[in-house]
Design a protein around this motif. Structure first.
Motif, PDB file in Angstrom:
ATOM      1  N   VAL A  52       0.827   4.229  -8.304  1.00 31.66           N
ATOM      2  CA  VAL A  52       0.547   3.113  -9.222  1.00 31.66           C
ATOM      3  C   VAL A  52      -0.365   2.113  -8.515  1.00 31.66           C
ATOM      4  O   VAL A  52      -0.514   2.143  -7.297  1.00 31.66           O
ATOM      5  CB  VAL A  52       1.842   2.366  -9.638  1.00 31.66           C
ATOM      6  CG1 VAL A  52       2.741   3.267 -10.447  1.00 31.66           C
ATOM      7  CG2 VAL A  52       2.561   1.781  -8.432  1.00 31.66           C
ATOM      8  N   GLU A  53      -0.967   1.239  -9.332  1.00 29.41           N
ATOM      9  CA  GLU A  53      -1.652   0.076  -8.778  1.00 29.41           C
ATOM     10  C   GLU A  53      -0.768  -1.120  -9.034  1.00 29.41           C
ATOM     11  O   GLU A  53      -0.304  -1.310 -10.165  1.00 29.41           O
ATOM     12  CB  GLU A  53      -2.977  -0.164  -9.505  1.00 29.41           C
ATOM     13  CG  GLU A  53      -4.120   0.688  -9.043  1.00 29.41           C
ATOM     14  CD  GLU A  53      -5.391   0.300  -9.771  1.00 29.41           C
ATOM     15  OE1 GLU A  53      -5.742  -0.895  -9.779  1.00 29.41           O
ATOM     16  OE2 GLU A  53      -6.002   1.208 -10.358  1.00 29.41           O
ATOM     17  N   GLU A  84       2.338   1.711  -3.478  1.00 30.84           N
ATOM     18  CA  GLU A  84       1.325   2.190  -4.428  1.00 30.84           C
ATOM     19  C   GLU A  84       1.066   3.682  -4.224  1.00 30.84           C
ATOM     20  O   GLU A  84       0.932   4.443  -5.189  1.00 30.84           O
ATOM     21  CB  GLU A  84       0.015   1.413  -4.243  1.00 30.84           C
ATOM     22  CG  GLU A  84       0.055  -0.010  -4.779  1.00 30.84           C
ATOM     23  CD  GLU A  84      -1.275  -0.716  -4.610  1.00 30.84           C
ATOM     24  OE1 GLU A  84      -1.603  -1.568  -5.447  1.00 30.84           O
ATOM     25  OE2 GLU A  84      -1.991  -0.436  -3.617  1.00 30.84           O
ATOM     26  N   THR A  85       0.980   4.079  -2.974  1.00 30.71           N
ATOM     27  CA  THR A  85       0.704   5.488  -2.671  1.00 30.71           C
ATOM     28  C   THR A  85       1.889   6.367  -3.081  1.00 30.71           C
ATOM     29  O   THR A  85       1.713   7.418  -3.706  1.00 30.71           O
ATOM     30  CB  THR A  85       0.428   5.642  -1.157  1.00 30.71           C
ATOM     31  OG1 THR A  85      -0.661   4.789  -0.809  1.00 30.71           O
ATOM     32  CG2 THR A  85       0.074   7.072  -0.801  1.00 30.71           C
ATOM     33  N   THR A  99       0.835  -1.214   0.000  1.00 28.88           N
ATOM     34  CA  THR A  99       0.000   0.000   0.000  1.00 28.88           C
ATOM     35  C   THR A  99       0.866   1.259   0.000  1.00 28.88           C
ATOM     36  O   THR A  99       0.597   2.228  -0.725  1.00 28.88           O
ATOM     37  CB  THR A  99      -0.937   0.006   1.227  1.00 28.88           C
ATOM     38  OG1 THR A  99      -1.690  -1.201   1.229  1.00 28.88           O
ATOM     39  CG2 THR A  99      -1.885   1.191   1.196  1.00 28.88           C
ATOM     40  N   ARG A 100       1.924   1.248   0.800  1.00 29.12           N
ATOM     41  CA  ARG A 100       2.808   2.425   0.869  1.00 29.12           C
ATOM     42  C   ARG A 100       3.498   2.664  -0.484  1.00 29.12           C
ATOM     43  O   ARG A 100       3.659   3.810  -0.916  1.00 29.12           O
ATOM     44  CB  ARG A 100       3.837   2.252   1.981  1.00 29.12           C
ATOM     45  CG  ARG A 100       3.222   2.349   3.340  1.00 29.12           C
ATOM     46  CD  ARG A 100       4.187   2.227   4.495  1.00 29.12           C
ATOM     47  NE  ARG A 100       3.431   1.964   5.715  1.00 29.12           N
ATOM     48  CZ  ARG A 100       2.736   2.897   6.383  1.00 29.12           C
ATOM     49  NH1 ARG A 100       2.757   4.146   5.973  1.00 29.12           N
ATOM     50  NH2 ARG A 100       2.037   2.583   7.456  1.00 29.12           N
TER      51      ARG A 100
END
Lengths: 267, 80
Positions: free
Chosen positions: B56-57, B51-52, B48-49
């Motif tokens: 990006v996903e 991606e943030t 999650t970190r």
């Protein structure tokens, strides 16, 4: 019963808000004990609804909101009985959890899931019965059931279909990948994304705001906008039970239970 | 232009900061589960970190079997 303190969950009624805390380590897996206590909550709701206008459900564990069904218990129990008895037990379990989910879904209270961390499978389905989902920015949502040869069984697909576009539902269901809170917000699943550790506080502030509205009007609005897909929910139980008899399911559950994989939560 | 080395550097810095490991102790080919001492739940936290941070996903299945920072960087680089 305005207050309850169980082994898996607790609730208290304060200032017109029922706060339900999940607290069964490691990550609020929903097994028979949690189900029994959820049934107590469902039974207490008519009484709580006399004094409350909102309900918040959250996890007091750092690991996350809820990792879903207790797959270890499901596997071990199904190993103790023959296939017909195991199937009967699974159907009974699903009927009971659906009753709880449907009761929460239909409650005249405005319901809020304040989620963080892992919100997977049955945990995601529990959040989906709520009227609003407020997510910590580190929350993740997934339906990993397909890798076990199953579909979500606690009402997840009909409720996702109710709330989201079908393409997003297919993405979540067929890939089993997880969405972070930002993505979940973008697709309309989450109403608010908040800073780490702030979901419960924001949920409380939201619940306080809801208390300013006329209850009868709020109830009428909820009933008008939030139909409960009972027929599809019944169908989901049937499909789940049909799939449960496949040999692939037992193999998938065994693999999960016996896994030493460092990433068992990853689809 | 975000190069692979640049992406790798940012991952190592982010991991060091969040998991409180000295940056100089992390190398690109480290097994991040072992080096950071993380479990699967913390791996999701790291995902999650990342991606943030990179906007990006990163679908979970792309991380199946990925245990070192360099490969992780290449997966992210493919989405920048």
């Amino acid at each position: 019963m305005n207050d309850f303190h169980g082994q898996s969950l607790s609730w208290e009624l304060k200032d017109g808000v029922v706060e339900v805390a999940l607290h069964r380590a490691p990550c609020n897996e929903i097994g028979s004990l949690t189900l029994e206590e959820l049934e107590k909550l469902a039974a207490a709701l008519p009484s709580l609804e006399q004094s409350a206008h909102a309900l918040i459900i959250y996890s007091s564990l750092a690991s996350g909101f809820c990792a879903g069904a207790d797959l270890r218990e499901l596997y071990h129990r199904s190993q103790e009985m023959d296939r017909a008895a195991a199937l009967k037990g699974v159907r009974n379990y699903l009927e009971r959890i659906h009753h709880v989910m449907n009761t929460l879904d239909a409650s005249p209270l405005t319901t809020i899931a304040a989620v963080h961390g892992v919100t997977f499978g049955g945990g995601f389905e529990l959040a989906l019965v709520c009227d609003l989902i407020i997510a910590d920015k580190m929350a993740r949502f997934a339906f990993p059931e397909l890798r076990l040869g199953l579909i979500p069984g606690f009402g997840g697909i009909p409720r996702l279909k109710r709330d989201l576009g079908n393409a997003v539902v297919r993405d979540l269901l067929l890939t089993g990948r997880s969405f972070n809170a930002t993505k979940a917000h973008q697709v309309g699943l989450v109403s608010q994304v908040v800073a780490e550790g702030e979901a419960l506080r924001i949920a409380r502030a939201t619940a306080a705001q809801l208390g300013k509205f006329d209850r009868r009007t709020a109830i009428a609005a909820k009933q008008f906008i939030k139909p409960i897909p009972y027929e599809e929910l019944r169908r989901e139980i049937d499909i789940f039970c049909e799939l449960f008899t496949q040999p692939a399911v037992e193999a998938g559950l065994r693999k999960f239970v016996e896994s030493t994989d460092a990433q068992p939560y990853l689809p | 232009m975000h190069t692979l080395d640049h992406t790798l550097d940012e991952i190592l810095a982010l991991a060091a900061t969040h998991f409180k490991v000295p940056r100089e102790k992390l190398t690109p080919d480290d097994d991040f589960f072992k080096t950071l001492g993380i479990d699967s739940l913390q791996a999701l936290d790291l995902l999650t970190r990342l991606e943030t941070h990179f906007h990006v996903e990163l679908p979970d299945y792309e991380l199946q079997g990925v245990t070192d920072f360099r490969t992780l960087a290449s997966r992210i680089q493919a989405r920048l």
